[in-house]
Motif scaffolding. Sequence first.
Motif, PDB file in Angstrom:
ATOM      1  N   ARG A 195      12.744  -1.737  -1.280  1.00 21.28           N
ATOM      2  CA  ARG A 195      13.254  -3.108  -1.165  1.00 21.28           C
ATOM      3  C   ARG A 195      14.286  -3.222  -0.048  1.00 21.28           C
ATOM      4  O   ARG A 195      14.293  -4.200   0.710  1.00 21.28           O
ATOM      5  N   ASP A 196      15.159  -2.212   0.062  1.00 22.81           N
ATOM      6  CA  ASP A 196      16.279  -2.302   0.994  1.00 22.81           C
ATOM      7  C   ASP A 196      16.005  -1.645   2.342  1.00 22.81           C
ATOM      8  O   ASP A 196      16.880  -1.637   3.218  1.00 22.81           O
ATOM      9  N   ALA A 197      14.796  -1.107   2.518  1.00 20.79           N
ATOM     10  CA  ALA A 197      14.506  -0.352   3.741  1.00 20.79           C
ATOM     11  C   ALA A 197      14.608  -1.189   5.005  1.00 20.79           C
ATOM     12  O   ALA A 197      14.908  -0.672   6.077  1.00 20.79           O
ATOM     13  N   SER A 198      14.352  -2.484   4.891  1.00 20.99           N
ATOM     14  CA  SER A 198      14.361  -3.330   6.085  1.00 20.99           C
ATOM     15  C   SER A 198      15.771  -3.798   6.471  1.00 20.99           C
ATOM     16  O   SER A 198      15.953  -4.409   7.524  1.00 20.99           O
TER      17      SER A 198
ATOM     18  N   ARG B 250      -2.678   1.261  -1.379  1.00 24.04           N
ATOM     19  CA  ARG B 250      -2.173   2.627  -1.262  1.00 24.04           C
ATOM     20  C   ARG B 250      -0.651   2.628  -1.106  1.00 24.04           C
ATOM     21  O   ARG B 250       0.046   3.490  -1.649  1.00 24.04           O
ATOM     22  N   ALA B 251      -0.138   1.660  -0.348  1.00 28.69           N
ATOM     23  CA  ALA B 251       1.312   1.570  -0.161  1.00 28.69           C
ATOM     24  C   ALA B 251       2.020   1.261  -1.477  1.00 28.69           C
ATOM     25  O   ALA B 251       3.091   1.805  -1.764  1.00 28.69           O
ATOM     26  N   LEU B 252       1.426   0.392  -2.271  1.00 34.87           N
ATOM     27  CA  LEU B 252       1.998   0.085  -3.585  1.00 34.87           C
ATOM     28  C   LEU B 252       2.027   1.324  -4.466  1.00 34.87           C
ATOM     29  O   LEU B 252       3.037   1.621  -5.117  1.00 34.87           O
ATOM     30  N   ARG B 253       0.902   2.063  -4.500  1.00 40.05           N
ATOM     31  CA  ARG B 253       0.854   3.273  -5.321  1.00 40.05           C
ATOM     32  C   ARG B 253       1.861   4.304  -4.826  1.00 40.05           C
ATOM     33  O   ARG B 253       2.516   4.979  -5.625  1.00 40.05           O
TER      34      ARG B 253
ATOM     35  N   LEU C 159       3.471  -4.808  10.092  1.00 45.88           N
ATOM     36  CA  LEU C 159       2.026  -5.039  10.199  1.00 45.88           C
ATOM     37  C   LEU C 159       1.365  -3.969  11.052  1.00 45.88           C
ATOM     38  O   LEU C 159       0.221  -3.570  10.784  1.00 45.88           O
ATOM     39  N   ALA C 160       2.078  -3.505  12.095  1.00 46.18           N
ATOM     40  CA  ALA C 160       1.513  -2.456  12.941  1.00 46.18           C
ATOM     41  C   ALA C 160       1.310  -1.169  12.140  1.00 46.18           C
ATOM     42  O   ALA C 160       0.277  -0.501  12.263  1.00 46.18           O
ATOM     43  N   GLU C 161       2.309  -0.839  11.311  1.00 44.21           N
ATOM     44  CA  GLU C 161       2.196   0.348  10.469  1.00 44.21           C
ATOM     45  C   GLU C 161       1.054   0.194   9.474  1.00 44.21           C
ATOM     46  O   GLU C 161       0.288   1.132   9.228  1.00 44.21           O
ATOM     47  N   LEU C 162       0.950  -1.000   8.894  1.00 42.11           N
ATOM     48  CA  LEU C 162      -0.108  -1.237   7.922  1.00 42.11           C
ATOM     49  C   LEU C 162      -1.473  -1.122   8.590  1.00 42.11           C
ATOM     50  O   LEU C 162      -2.418  -0.554   8.029  1.00 42.11           O
ATOM     51  N   GLY C 163      -1.581  -1.659   9.814  1.00 39.97           N
ATOM     52  CA  GLY C 163      -2.841  -1.560  10.540  1.00 39.97           C
ATOM     53  C   GLY C 163      -3.213  -0.121  10.825  1.00 39.97           C
ATOM     54  O   GLY C 163      -4.376   0.271  10.699  1.00 39.97           O
ATOM     55  N   ALA C 164      -2.203   0.691  11.199  1.00 40.32           N
ATOM     56  CA  ALA C 164      -2.469   2.106  11.454  1.00 40.32           C
ATOM     57  C   ALA C 164      -2.907   2.815  10.182  1.00 40.32           C
ATOM     58  O   ALA C 164      -3.825   3.643  10.190  1.00 40.32           O
ATOM     59  N   GLU C 165      -2.276   2.476   9.072  1.00 36.47           N
ATOM     60  CA  GLU C 165      -2.640   3.066   7.787  1.00 36.47           C
ATOM     61  C   GLU C 165      -4.046   2.656   7.383  1.00 36.47           C
ATOM     62  O   GLU C 165      -4.818   3.460   6.852  1.00 36.47           O
TER      63      GLU C 165
ATOM     64  N   LEU D 165      -2.112 -14.772   6.161  1.00 31.09           N
ATOM     65  CA  LEU D 165      -1.298 -13.898   6.996  1.00 31.09           C
ATOM     66  C   LEU D 165       0.159 -13.961   6.553  1.00 31.09           C
ATOM     67  O   LEU D 165       0.858 -12.936   6.541  1.00 31.09           O
ATOM     68  N   LEU D 166       0.623 -15.161   6.174  1.00 30.92           N
ATOM     69  CA  LEU D 166       1.997 -15.304   5.698  1.00 30.92           C
ATOM     70  C   LEU D 166       2.227 -14.446   4.461  1.00 30.92           C
ATOM     71  O   LEU D 166       3.251 -13.765   4.350  1.00 30.92           O
ATOM     72  N   ARG D 167       1.274 -14.495   3.512  1.00 33.63           N
ATOM     73  CA  ARG D 167       1.417 -13.698   2.296  1.00 33.63           C
ATOM     74  C   ARG D 167       1.380 -12.213   2.622  1.00 33.63           C
ATOM     75  O   ARG D 167       2.133 -11.412   2.043  1.00 33.63           O
ATOM     76  N   LEU D 168       0.524 -11.826   3.549  1.00 30.74           N
ATOM     77  CA  LEU D 168       0.446 -10.435   3.972  1.00 30.74           C
ATOM     78  C   LEU D 168       1.784  -9.974   4.539  1.00 30.74           C
ATOM     79  O   LEU D 168       2.275  -8.890   4.217  1.00 30.74           O
ATOM     80  N   GLU D 169       2.408 -10.814   5.348  1.00 28.56           N
ATOM     81  CA  GLU D 169       3.719 -10.473   5.924  1.00 28.56           C
ATOM     82  C   GLU D 169       4.777 -10.371   4.830  1.00 28.56           C
ATOM     83  O   GLU D 169       5.660  -9.512   4.893  1.00 28.56           O
ATOM     84  N   GLN D 170       4.709 -11.249   3.828  1.00 30.86           N
ATOM     85  CA  GLN D 170       5.681 -11.209   2.739  1.00 30.86           C
ATOM     86  C   GLN D 170       5.570  -9.904   1.947  1.00 30.86           C
ATOM     87  O   GLN D 170       6.580  -9.292   1.579  1.00 30.86           O
ATOM     88  N   ILE D 171       4.336  -9.470   1.699  1.00 30.53           N
ATOM     89  CA  ILE D 171       4.132  -8.224   0.960  1.00 30.53           C
ATOM     90  C   ILE D 171       4.618  -7.043   1.790  1.00 30.53           C
ATOM     91  O   ILE D 171       5.244  -6.112   1.279  1.00 30.53           O
ATOM     92  N   CYS D 172       4.334  -7.078   3.093  1.00 29.40           N
ATOM     93  CA  CYS D 172       4.813  -6.011   3.979  1.00 29.40           C
ATOM     94  C   CYS D 172       6.337  -5.932   3.954  1.00 29.40           C
ATOM     95  O   CYS D 172       6.918  -4.845   3.968  1.00 29.40           O
ATOM     96  N   GLU D 173       6.987  -7.089   3.916  1.00 30.73           N
ATOM     97  CA  GLU D 173       8.451  -7.125   3.875  1.00 30.73           C
ATOM     98  C   GLU D 173       8.959  -6.497   2.583  1.00 30.73           C
ATOM     99  O   GLU D 173       9.951  -5.756   2.589  1.00 30.73           O
ATOM    100  N   VAL D 174       8.304  -6.793   1.471  1.00 30.76           N
ATOM    101  CA  VAL D 174       8.694  -6.199   0.191  1.00 30.76           C
ATOM    102  C   VAL D 174       8.556  -4.677   0.237  1.00 30.76           C
ATOM    103  O   VAL D 174       9.416  -3.936  -0.256  1.00 30.76           O
TER     104      VAL D 174
END
Length: 246
Positions: free
Chosen positions: A212-215, A13-16, A61-67, A47-56
């Motif tokens: 990309r630049d949000a972080s 959903r975040a990608l879309r 991760l907390a936001e993703l968990g809430a979503e 988990l590492l890959r999940l964190e990398q995608i979240c960074e992109v």
Amino acid sequence: MSISVDLINALKRALRAQGMTYRELAQRLKLSEAAVKRMFSRRAMSLLRLEQICEVLGVGLAELGAEAGRGHAPMAQLGQAQEQALVDDPALMLAMFLSINRWRQEDVMAHFDFTLPQWTGLLVKLDRLGIIELMPGNRARPLTARNFRWLVDGPMERHFRGTLLGDYFADPFDGEQDRLLLLSGSLSPDGVTQMKQRLEDVAREFDGLLARDASLPASERVGVSLVLAQKPWLLRLFGPYRRARD
């Protein structure tokens, strides 16, 4: 349904919401598009890959968990009352833009003349309007898609045409980071359709760069606004010379 499946669905959903394709994500991760598609289809990633995608994507991760727990896509468009509340309160509008662009509270305090109670009050209003979810530590979780659109001829669009447009074009576009193109001509209906699609492509690319630049810290980002428009139009000063049509 397991939490891993919920998290993967939230990532989709975040990608879309950000208009990011598997190909673009693969390029950012330095993987093949097939490998990314396989991760999502098998719902298997470390988990590492999940964190990398979240960074992109510029989400934590907390936001993703809430979503994942919420289980629905972010808003693609605000409502009439939400837009009107922003138009009526410039400070609230600023707080909304800062929140959806992931500004940290310490950066807001350093760059804008808000006291902590004032900033907290604005976040509370945005939370009550359903534009953000206010989280501990005054962290704001946007409930809108990053690339949400304003209502056609809604309060914000009317406010932009009547008030903000003159401000936008008041100064010359002569800076290193400025660009203004004034183009006109005659196209076939097919050409007009193609140009409209290209404008949508540019909007999606802009959204992707925002993600990309949000972080990055506020000191490493520059506020940028694009005006992308297209319509059949002739300058009003040419009006007296037009031949009347039946």
